[in-house]
Design a protein around this motif. Structure first.
Motif, PDB file in Angstrom:
ATOM      1  N   TYR A 123       0.859  -1.183   0.000  1.00 42.46           N
ATOM      2  CA  TYR A 123       0.000   0.000   0.000  1.00 42.46           C
ATOM      3  C   TYR A 123       0.898   1.238   0.000  1.00 42.46           C
ATOM      4  N   TYR A 124       0.872   2.011  -1.078  1.00 43.24           N
ATOM      5  CA  TYR A 124       1.576   3.292  -1.107  1.00 43.24           C
ATOM      6  C   TYR A 124       0.613   4.375  -0.641  1.00 43.24           C
ATOM      7  N   ILE A 160      -7.558   3.966  -0.658  1.00 40.33           N
ATOM      8  CA  ILE A 160      -6.337   3.618  -1.388  1.00 40.33           C
ATOM      9  C   ILE A 160      -6.313   2.145  -1.782  1.00 40.33           C
ATOM     10  N   GLY A 161      -7.404   1.428  -1.473  1.00 41.64           N
ATOM     11  CA  GLY A 161      -7.488   0.014  -1.834  1.00 41.64           C
ATOM     12  C   GLY A 161      -7.504  -0.931  -0.654  1.00 41.64           C
ATOM     13  N   TYR A 162      -7.905  -0.422   0.539  1.00 46.39           N
ATOM     14  CA  TYR A 162      -7.872  -1.228   1.765  1.00 46.39           C
ATOM     15  C   TYR A 162      -8.485  -2.610   1.558  1.00 46.39           C
ATOM     16  N   GLU A 188      -5.000   3.939  -7.719  1.00 47.16           N
ATOM     17  CA  GLU A 188      -4.504   3.529  -9.037  1.00 47.16           C
ATOM     18  C   GLU A 188      -3.054   3.044  -8.946  1.00 47.16           C
ATOM     19  N   LYS A 189      -2.235   3.748  -8.162  1.00 44.37           N
ATOM     20  CA  LYS A 189      -0.843   3.346  -8.008  1.00 44.37           C
ATOM     21  C   LYS A 189      -0.737   1.971  -7.354  1.00 44.37           C
ATOM     22  N   ASN A 190      -1.579   1.706  -6.347  1.00 46.00           N
ATOM     23  CA  ASN A 190      -1.517   0.437  -5.628  1.00 46.00           C
ATOM     24  C   ASN A 190      -2.036  -0.727  -6.469  1.00 46.00           C
ATOM     25  N   LEU A 196      -2.579  -5.913 -10.303  1.00 49.25           N
ATOM     26  CA  LEU A 196      -3.980  -6.353 -10.260  1.00 49.25           C
ATOM     27  C   LEU A 196      -4.838  -5.605 -11.280  1.00 49.25           C
ATOM     28  N   GLU A 197      -4.205  -5.044 -12.305  1.00 47.91           N
ATOM     29  CA  GLU A 197      -4.955  -4.270 -13.305  1.00 47.91           C
ATOM     30  C   GLU A 197      -6.013  -5.114 -14.007  1.00 47.91           C
ATOM     31  N   ASP A 198      -5.768  -6.419 -14.146  1.00 53.72           N
ATOM     32  CA  ASP A 198      -6.724  -7.266 -14.850  1.00 53.72           C
ATOM     33  C   ASP A 198      -7.909  -7.664 -13.977  1.00 53.72           C
TER      34      ASP A 198
END
Length: 288
Positions: A123-124, A160-162, A188-190, A196-198
């Motif tokens: 996680y950034y 942030i994607g928790y 988006e960065k994480n 995990l873009e797909d």
């Protein structure tokens, strides 16, 4: 502790060496690792036993120490600095507004972007700009356990994607929504950092406007979630589950006006204390 000094870049060269005590962790300072030595082998130095930390509670986000509650004293800040030597020490007084922006004061060092590792996920974030809750770890694990391979999942308050990242790692196809543009940039960065873009589609804006079609599972990780439950119900497939987060002195009930013919309350979990006499709860809502 009996140790030998090894430059940090050379640690990979001592893997499997007979003298290394594998039951104890090296101590690192200024680029040098003090590696514990097994009995019967020569050491270079004996480090005195380190006294346990007995100061005020804090948690680490990457290399930054974070405190909440009352303002820390100079002595409390100094104790944390001596114990962990973090790159910064932040006092987060509260989180403001629907976008959960930290009201923060830097007590020592500095803040900035860090990489926090949890459950094998990177996680950034900058904890002075966006929220990160250590107390949700058990719920992240549960989300990974209950998500089925290929499930279509909506994360209405992704931050942030928790939850987005663990659920995608577990096999879900996640539609992640976030209103705060700073948090969305880290989201988006994480996604990219964890490759995990797909599995993740991300959108920036009000989740009520971004919900699209029907989902097998919806995560509502915001304390205002009960006010938006009707939106989630209308986008959940029959037999699907909504994970409704809320805070209060007592466990939440289904909001008045939600017809029982549409859904029913399921498992309730108490996650963590967020204030005196106030708890973070998660209610699983099953859609008929």
């Amino acid at each position: 502790m009996r140790v030998r000094q090894v430059p940090v870049p050379d640690l990979g060269h001592i893997d499997g060496k007979a003298w290394v005590d594998q039951q104890r962790r090296p101590y690192v300072s200024d680029g040098v690792a003090y590696v514990p030595v097994r009995d019967g082998y020569a050491c270079e130095q004996v480090l005195p036993r380190r006294a346990p930390y007995t100061g005020r509670g804090f948690y680490l986000v990457g290399t930054i120490a974070v405190l909440q509650g009352t303002e820390p004293t100079d002595a409390e800040t100094a104790a944390i600095q001596a114990w962990k030597n973090p790159s910064g020490i932040l006092w987060i007084r509260s989180y403001r507004g629907a976008e959960r922006i930290p009201d923060v004061r830097v007590m020592a060092g500095k803040s900035g972007e860090v990489c926090h590792r949890e459950l094998g996920i990177s996680y950034y974030l900058d904890p002075a700009q966006v929220m990160f809750s250590q107390g949700n770890r058990s719920e992240k694990i549960r989300m990974m356990q209950v998500t089925g391979e290929g499930e279509r999942v909506a994360d209405m308050f992704a931050g942030i994607g928790y939850f987005t990242l663990p659920v995608a790692r577990a096999g879900g196809r996640v539609h992640a929504m976030e209103k705060n543009p700073v948090a969305f940039r880290y989201l988006e960065k994480n996604i990219a950092a964890n490759r995990l873009e797909d599995r993740v589609t991300a959108g920036c804006g009000d989740c009520r406007d971004l919900l699209d079609g029907r989902y097998d599972r919806i995560i509502m990780g915001h304390f205002d979630a009960p006010l938006m439950l009707d939106h989630a119900i209308s986008h959940t497939r029959p037999g699907g589950t909504i994970h409704l987060h809320a805070a209060g002195a007592r466990p939440p009930l289904l909001p008045e006006g939600v017809p029982g013919s549409l859904c029913e309350a399921g498992t309730m979990r108490r996650i963590k204390k967020v204030a005196p006499h106030r708890w973070h709860y998660v209610l699983d809502v099953r859609v008929r």
